[in-house]
Write a protein that holds these residues in place. Structure first.
Motif, PDB file in Angstrom:
ATOM      1  N   MET A  13       5.212  -9.571  48.770  1.00 28.33           N
ATOM      2  CA  MET A  13       5.440  -9.074  50.124  1.00 28.33           C
ATOM      3  C   MET A  13       5.672 -10.204  51.111  1.00 28.33           C
ATOM      4  N   SER A  14       6.196 -11.324  50.650  1.00 26.93           N
ATOM      5  CA  SER A  14       6.342 -12.491  51.514  1.00 26.93           C
ATOM      6  C   SER A  14       7.283 -12.248  52.695  1.00 26.93           C
ATOM      7  N   ASP A  15       8.125 -11.227  52.610  1.00 24.16           N
ATOM      8  CA  ASP A  15       9.016 -10.908  53.723  1.00 24.16           C
ATOM      9  C   ASP A  15       8.282 -10.206  54.864  1.00 24.16           C
ATOM     10  N   THR A  16       7.104  -9.632  54.603  1.00 28.25           N
ATOM     11  CA  THR A  16       6.358  -8.920  55.651  1.00 28.25           C
ATOM     12  C   THR A  16       4.955  -9.460  55.886  1.00 28.25           C
ATOM     13  N   ILE A  17       4.394 -10.190  54.917  1.00 28.21           N
ATOM     14  CA  ILE A  17       3.026 -10.703  55.051  1.00 28.21           C
ATOM     15  C   ILE A  17       3.009 -12.200  54.756  1.00 28.21           C
ATOM     16  N   THR A  18       2.436 -12.975  55.671  1.00 26.27           N
ATOM     17  CA  THR A  18       2.163 -14.387  55.432  1.00 26.27           C
ATOM     18  C   THR A  18       0.662 -14.501  55.252  1.00 26.27           C
ATOM     19  N   ALA A  19       0.257 -14.855  54.055  1.00 23.42           N
ATOM     20  CA  ALA A  19      -1.176 -14.908  53.747  1.00 23.42           C
ATOM     21  C   ALA A  19      -1.747 -16.285  54.088  1.00 23.42           C
ATOM     22  N   VAL A  20      -2.834 -16.276  54.845  1.00 27.17           N
ATOM     23  CA  VAL A  20      -3.599 -17.480  55.146  1.00 27.17           C
ATOM     24  C   VAL A  20      -5.031 -17.154  54.769  1.00 27.17           C
ATOM     25  N   THR A  21      -5.634 -17.936  53.897  1.00 24.43           N
ATOM     26  CA  THR A  21      -7.001 -17.630  53.481  1.00 24.43           C
ATOM     27  C   THR A  21      -8.007 -18.445  54.287  1.00 24.43           C
ATOM     28  N   LEU A  22      -9.142 -17.838  54.515  1.00 21.33           N
ATOM     29  CA  LEU A  22     -10.230 -18.460  55.261  1.00 21.33           C
ATOM     30  C   LEU A  22     -11.534 -18.104  54.567  1.00 21.33           C
ATOM     31  N   ASN A  23     -12.247 -19.118  54.128  1.00 19.93           N
ATOM     32  CA  ASN A  23     -13.558 -18.926  53.518  1.00 19.93           C
ATOM     33  C   ASN A  23     -14.579 -19.563  54.447  1.00 19.93           C
ATOM     34  N   LEU A  24     -15.432 -18.752  55.050  1.00 20.42           N
ATOM     35  CA  LEU A  24     -16.401 -19.282  56.014  1.00 20.42           C
ATOM     36  C   LEU A  24     -17.332 -20.327  55.411  1.00 20.42           C
ATOM     37  N   ALA A  25     -17.524 -20.277  54.106  1.00 20.71           N
ATOM     38  CA  ALA A  25     -18.385 -21.259  53.445  1.00 20.71           C
ATOM     39  C   ALA A  25     -17.800 -22.667  53.516  1.00 20.71           C
ATOM     40  N   ASP A  26     -16.508 -22.789  53.817  1.00 21.72           N
ATOM     41  CA  ASP A  26     -15.863 -24.095  53.916  1.00 21.72           C
ATOM     42  C   ASP A  26     -16.082 -24.770  55.270  1.00 21.72           C
TER      43      ASP A  26
END
Length: 166
Positions: A13-26
């Protein structure tokens, strides 16, 4: 789970969603109090910038004794208060809340409390519970989400994310 879901979104779904991950433990996020809010640490500013830049959030949270994690609760204090002039970062933000059980009901027990908490913070919440039985069925041998989970994400959380007006 979130990392595998982000990979699925990027792959299909790269044409509609840009995924950015966030892990609060970092991130080292100090305890939030009204007194500490006067000085925003760099780690908190970084997390706020990531959340502020997101049009929507796909979120999963650990579950502890029937509720969501204290790590998230603390971070929510920093994110839901106007500590830097950017306001409450949850206000009107679409959050698709997902969880998978580690055995029996697992993360699903914490969903109602987290869902309500996010609503109180002003978020627009869509909660998806996976029909798995256990997280053993979450990932296949290749590390990717199982076909069942992929289908449920496409038809549930991802569909909600892509319904948003541009």
């Amino acid at each position: 789970m979130v990392g595998a879901a982000a990979a699925l979104a990027e792959r299909e779904m790269s044409d509609t969603i840009t995924a950015v991950t966030l892990n609060l433990a970092d991130y080292e996020i100090p305890a939030f109090t009204e007194d500490t809010a006067a000085s925003v640490p760099d780690s908190v500013a970084a997390v706020r910038a990531i959340v502020a830049g997101a049009d929507a959030i796909f979120m999963s949270s650990d579950e502890y004794t029937g509720a969501f994690s204290s790590v998230f609760r603390n971070a929510a204090g920093w994110l839901g208060q106007d500590v830097d002039g950017a306001g409450n970062l949850f206000q009107s933000k679409l959050i698709t809340l997902c969880g998978a059980p580690t055995g029996g009901v697992g993360a699903l027990r914490g969903h109602p409390a987290l869902h309500q908490f996010l609503l109180e913070l002003g978020a627009n919440v869509y909660s998806q519970k996976f029909e798995l039985g256990s997280t053993a069925k979450l990932l296949g041998p290749d590390g990717n989400l199982s076909p069942t989970v992929e289908r449920q994400l496409r038809e549930g959380a991802f569909a909600k994310l892509t319904e948003m007006p541009a």
